[in-house]
Design an enzyme around this catalytic site. Structure first.
Site, short mmCIF file in Angstrom:
data_model
loop_
_atom_site.label_atom_id
_atom_site.label_comp_id
_atom_site.label_asym_id
_atom_site.label_seq_id
_atom_site.Cartn_x
_atom_site.Cartn_y
_atom_site.Cartn_z
N LYS A 83 -10.59 -4.55 3.92
CA LYS A 83 -9.53 -3.75 3.31
C LYS A 83 -10.10 -3.01 2.10
CE LYS A 83 -4.60 -4.51 2.47
NZ LYS A 83 -3.60 -5.53 2.14
O1 G3P Z 1 0.34 -5.44 2.14
C1 G3P Z 1 0.55 -4.82 0.93
C2 G3P Z 1 1.77 -5.37 0.32
O2 G3P Z 1 1.55 -6.72 0.15
C3 G3P Z 1 2.25 -4.84 -0.96
O3 G3P Z 1 3.54 -5.33 -1.08
O4 G3P Z 1 5.56 -6.06 -2.18
O5 G3P Z 1 3.42 -5.92 -3.48
O6 G3P Z 1 4.61 -3.87 -2.76
P1 G3P Z 1 4.31 -5.27 -2.46
#
Ligand code: G3P
Length: 217
Positions: A83
């Site tokens: 990633k």
């Molecule tokens: O996969 C990326 C994701 O985990 C980001 O999520 O909730 O931190 O915006 P968030």
């Protein structure tokens, strides 16, 4: 459509893996920090639990070191997907790792232009963060629709991996907009299976069965 779990917590992953519905896992530095423990051991355990793409993110910010870290991550297991952030250096690293035969997930994508660049860099997956766009009043699902149109129009093979999922409606919307994959927080994964009418209906069926004096099949 591939459904991934968006967590680095191995026990949480193992519980959901028992359904046979989990196609892969995505992690990021924040999720790995939250899970605690040894990063490499944690990834190894996830790879032993789920036989599918497991995204593990680099920490370096320059292409040279991103590539080195990516190769180190890839040595853990063949299912590891490197990633990389959607930056100038991240895309350079993506091109090099792709050319070297490594699968990649270009993350932190917030625009069609960025998704175009990720596809040009040969990314296996691109991760548009739809929740974070919604958080600032933009249209996250609209971005998924637009990237789908772009990739179909030009025949890009990069998989659209909807990320930053805040609700079940985000998963439904991503699926309907043509995302190839969606990475889902465990709580939302569970919520996707539950419905009050299912629970009430099942209660009624079982009560009727018992009231008729019937037992196990
Ligand atoms: O996969 C990326 C994701 O985990 C980001 O999520 O909730 O931190 O915006 P968030």
């Amino acid at each position: 459509m591939m459904l991934f779990l968006d967590t680095a917590e191995t026990d949480v992953i193992a519980e959901r893996a028992s359904t046979g519905l989990v196609d892969g896992v995505t992690t990021n530095p924040s999720l790995a920090a939250k899970a605690g423990g040894d990063f490499f051991e944690g990834l190894k355990a996830i790879c032993e639990t789920i036989d599918g793409p497991i995204s593990a993110e680099v920490i370096a910010t320059d292409a040279h070191n991103m590539i080195a870290e990516g190769k180190k991550l890839r040595a853990i297991h063949d299912n590891i997907v490197v990633k990389l952030p959607l930056t100038f250096e991240g895309l350079k690293a993506c091109r090099a790792l792709t050319d070297d035969g490594h699968p990649t997930n270009v993350t932190l994508c917030f625009s069609v232009a960025q998704a175009l660049m990720a596809a040009k860099a040969g990314a296996t997956f691109v991760s548009p963060f739809i929740g974070r766009l919604d958080d600032q009043g933009e249209d996250g699902l609209g971005l998924i629709e637009d990237i789908r149109m772009l990739y179909d129009e030009h025949g890009f093979a990069t998989y659209i991996l909807a990320a930053s999922i805040r609700s079940m409606e985000h998963v439904e919307g991503s699926a309907l907009a043509g995302a190839d994959a969606c990475t889902i927080p465990p709580k939302i994964f569970d919520a996707m299976i539950q419905h009050d009418l299912t629970d009430n209906g099942l209660d009624a069926f079982l009560k009727d069965w018992a009231n008729a004096g019937k037992g196990a099949l």
